[in-house]
Design an enzyme around this catalytic site. Structure first.
Site, short mmCIF file in Angstrom:
data_model
loop_
_atom_site.label_atom_id
_atom_site.label_comp_id
_atom_site.label_asym_id
_atom_site.label_seq_id
_atom_site.Cartn_x
_atom_site.Cartn_y
_atom_site.Cartn_z
N ASP A 1 0.81 -1.24 0.00
CA ASP A 1 0.00 0.00 0.00
C ASP A 1 0.84 1.29 0.00
O ASP A 1 1.54 1.57 0.97
CB ASP A 1 -0.94 0.03 1.21
CG ASP A 1 -1.89 -1.16 1.26
OD1 ASP A 1 -1.50 -2.27 0.85
OD2 ASP A 1 -3.03 -0.98 1.72
N HIS B 1 -0.70 -2.82 6.15
CA HIS B 1 0.40 -1.85 6.17
C HIS B 1 1.57 -2.32 7.04
O HIS B 1 2.48 -1.55 7.32
CB HIS B 1 -0.05 -0.45 6.62
CG HIS B 1 -1.00 0.22 5.67
ND1 HIS B 1 -1.20 1.57 5.65
CD2 HIS B 1 -1.81 -0.29 4.70
CE1 HIS B 1 -2.11 1.87 4.72
NE2 HIS B 1 -2.50 0.74 4.14
N HIS C 1 -6.37 -8.44 -0.49
CA HIS C 1 -6.42 -7.30 0.42
C HIS C 1 -7.24 -7.69 1.65
O HIS C 1 -8.47 -7.74 1.58
CB HIS C 1 -7.07 -6.13 -0.34
CG HIS C 1 -6.83 -4.81 0.28
ND1 HIS C 1 -5.65 -4.12 0.11
CD2 HIS C 1 -7.60 -4.05 1.09
CE1 HIS C 1 -5.73 -2.99 0.77
NE2 HIS C 1 -6.90 -2.92 1.39
N HIS D 1 -10.39 1.06 0.54
CA HIS D 1 -10.42 2.53 0.42
C HIS D 1 -10.65 3.03 -1.01
O HIS D 1 -10.57 4.24 -1.26
CB HIS D 1 -9.10 3.13 0.95
CG HIS D 1 -9.00 3.11 2.44
ND1 HIS D 1 -9.83 3.85 3.25
CD2 HIS D 1 -8.19 2.42 3.27
CE1 HIS D 1 -9.52 3.63 4.52
NE2 HIS D 1 -8.53 2.75 4.55
FE LIG Z 1 -4.10 0.43 2.75
FE LIG Z 2 -7.07 -1.47 2.93
#
Ligand SMILES: [Fe+2]
Ligand SMILES: [Fe+2]
Length: 253
Positions: free
Chosen positions: A8, A171, A144, A68
């Site tokens: 990311d 992350h 994800h 997102h």
């Molecule tokens: Fe992310």
């Molecule tokens: Fe995410």
């Protein structure tokens, strides 16, 4: 074929790291295909056409997304255009955009987990449909997801049927890059490309205020030195199975 998946990319610091480091790494490791998760490209929330273009100019071939993806509405009208951007495949039918894309002879699939996340369609079944339809030998899955268990489970489920499954979203990079018994390379999470002195990309002060007061607070992207997290997979073109998988992580001021 050598494929890189960049974890990311968060905001301007993340874009700065990709622009500074990717051209050199691409040459150094002879990469054929570079995929980057871009769900946090625009100030941490979603992405725009311009921020995506910056990644393409830096040497990224395909941008994937995640939960997102809709945060910055500017991207929505572009989702159905012929641009190298995909969003999780297991969103409901009719959602803008697509969940798979062919690039350099490989098929890239973006899927999202359901554990501690939204209630999307079953990623296992979604992947069955992809495998039933595709003729691609080299297949990379960007899964994800939040839960390490779910990501490991899909890796084992697809072992021998895809070249690699690499996780994104948390992350936080994992140290488990390996090749499963039937030849699928997997790593639970590629990590994050963004500010080091942060809580998963955001200014610690803002995140701590949320945790300690339980009140809403805008999250600013942190500043300072940046990290670049990625996973490289070397795939045998004839079998489509992985020969090698290893992390490429860098820090810079
Ligand atoms: Fe992310
Ligand atoms: Fe995410």
């Amino acid at each position: 074929m050598r494929i890189l998946l960049i974890g990311d990319v968060v905001g301007k610091p993340g874009r700065r790291a990709v622009k500074a480091l990717l051209p050199g790494l691409r040459r150094e490791y002879n990469m054929d295909l570079v995929v980057a998760n871009g769900e946090n490209l625009a100030a941490g929330f979603g992405l725009t056409r311009d921020t995506m273009e910056e990644m393409l100019d830096a040497g990224v071939d395909v941008v994937t997304a995640g939960n997102h993806v809709w945060d910055n509405k500017e991207i929505i009208p572009h989702m159905n255009e012929e641009i190298p951007l995909i969003r999780p495949l297991n969103f409901p039918p009719g959602t803008p955009g697509r969940g798979t894309i062919g690039a350099k002879g490989a098929l890239i699939v973006n899927l999202m987990g359901r554990v501690f996340m939204g209630t999307l369609d079953d990623p296992f079944r979604a992947m069955e449909e992809v495998l039933a339809e595709t003729r691609a030998k080299i297949i990379l899955v960007d899964f994800h997801g939040e839960a390490t268990s779910e990501k490991n489970a899909l890796g084992w489920y697809l072992d021998g049927r895809v070249s690699a499954l690499v996780g994104t979203h948390t992350h936080v990079a994992t140290a488990d890059a390996r090749i499963l018994p039937k030849g699928t390379a997997m790593c639970t999470d590629a990590g994050m490309t963004g500010p080091i002195n942060s809580i998963i990309g955001s200014e610690p002060e803002d995140v701590l205020a949320r945790f300690t007061t339980q009140m809403p607070r805008r999250l600013r992207i942190a500043e300072g030195p940046v990290q670049f997290n990625s996973v490289l997979v070397d795939v045998d073109d004839t079998t489509g199975m992985a020969r090698e998988i290893f992390r490429i992580d860098r820090n810079m001021e």
